[in-house]
Design an enzyme around this catalytic site. Structure first.
Site, PDB file in Angstrom:
ATOM      1  N   SER A 144      47.975  46.794  40.001  1.00  0.00           N
ATOM      2  CA  SER A 144      47.578  46.178  41.267  1.00  0.00           C
ATOM      3  C   SER A 144      48.566  46.650  42.320  1.00  0.00           C
ATOM      4  O   SER A 144      49.676  47.091  41.993  1.00  0.00           O
ATOM      5  CB  SER A 144      47.639  44.642  41.144  1.00  0.00           C
ATOM      6  N   TYR A 157      51.960  36.713  38.454  1.00  0.00           N
ATOM      7  CA  TYR A 157      50.997  37.820  38.534  1.00  0.00           C
ATOM      8  C   TYR A 157      51.713  39.107  38.944  1.00  0.00           C
ATOM      9  O   TYR A 157      51.526  40.165  38.332  1.00  0.00           O
ATOM     10  CB  TYR A 157      49.892  37.466  39.534  1.00  0.00           C
TER      11      TYR A 157
END
Length: 305
Positions: A144, A157
């Site tokens: 990401s 995350y």
């Protein structure tokens, strides 16, 4: 003809969102697919796309990416069905947000277990299959932009994606000498339902420090994802990067300002002093070993001293 024609690819979480977009792009390139899933409705919807577009039906494998025995069985099943496995795409993940200063062990165990542990499990299970196969082979790990950009609401995350980045960048040095490509993919906003992961939290990780999920608040946040890139478009960019042998694929162009700031802040943080010659020599050897690995040499610890 695509250089991926007939290659066999396994994609974790390949039935919805970015995973389905990657599966569609892999299918466009002529790959034969095995896709893991957990949700039957998502699997049925994905199956309908392949049928409507006249594509070969994928091999469907139900899998919890935290289940190591399940991964081993999946790798064996793909090999048994297709004969060889050439591409591993570790895509499955959860997007969970909250104040990291309030996080519990359960928050860490779940998010890191899926986002980083799932990648590790995929590598351990499938790399032996890729090594045993012939011809063009590749590992793709989906991280990401959070692997580069930190923020106040996605600490665990972000940690998981930093970990995937570090693992993938290092793994590439080991795989290139084996004739296996390795690509880190860092997408940004994709038009998916990734925002609703908190609604699917497993019971064994229920003791969250983030508090109860505010459904209305999360749904409002989810509306932002409608501005995201089409998953199929992102998948097509990933295939292009794989074909080019890229170690890193950014699917979105809107981050020049962020990377400029990272570059400037990093240089400014370096001490303004001269390093001693012996330390400079150690770093020279490290850089040369990395270049040699990407040129096809298997590096050992002897090359670093």
């Amino acid at each position: 003809m695509s250089d991926w024609q007939g290659r066999v690819a396994f994609i974790s979480g390949g039935v919805s969102g970015l995973g389905l977009g990657i599966a569609q792009a892999f299918s466009d390139a002529g790959m034969r697919l095995a896709l893991s899933y957990r949700n039957e409705d998502y699997r049925a919807s994905a199956s309908a796309w392949f049928a409507a577009n006249g594509r070969e039906e994928p091999l469907w494998i139900k899998l919890d990416v935290m289940d190591r025995a399940g991964w081993a069985a999946a790798a064996d099943a793909v090999e048994a069905h297709f004969g060889e496995v050439h591409v591993l795409c570790n895509n499955a993940g959860v997007s969970v947000f909250g104040d990291t200063a309030e996080a519990s062990h359960a928050d860490y165990d779940w998010i890191m277990g899926v986002n980083f542990g799932g990648v590790v499990n995929g590598i351990v299970a499938f790399l032996p299959k890729l090594k045993a196969a012939q011809g063009k082979r590749h590992v793709v790990n989906i991280a990401s932009m959070a692997a580069y950009l930190s923020g106040p609401q996605a600490g665990i995350y972000t940690a998981s994606k930093f970990a995937v980045r570090g693992l993938t960048e290092s793994l590439r040095y080991n795989l290139v000498p084996l004739g296996i490509g390795c690509t880190l993919v860092c997408p940004a906003l994709i038009r998916t339902n990734a925002w609703d992961s908190a609604f699917r939290r497993p019971a064994e990780f229920a003791s969250s420090g983030f508090g109860a999920v505010d459904k209305a608040q999360l749904e409002q946040f989810g509306s932002v994802f409608q501005a995201g890139m089409d998953p199929h478009e992102a998948g097509t960019k990933i295939v292009a990067g794989m074909s080019a042998g890229a170690g890193l694929v950014f699917t979105h162009p809107e981050f020049a300002e962020d990377f400029k700031a990272i570059y400037e802040d990093s240089l400014a943080a370096l001490p303004d002093e001269v390093a001693p010659p012996e330390r400079l020599e150690v770093e020279r050897m490290r850089r040369e070993a990395n270049k040699a690995a990407l040129a096809g040499k298997a590096i050992t610890i002897d090359d670093l001293s």
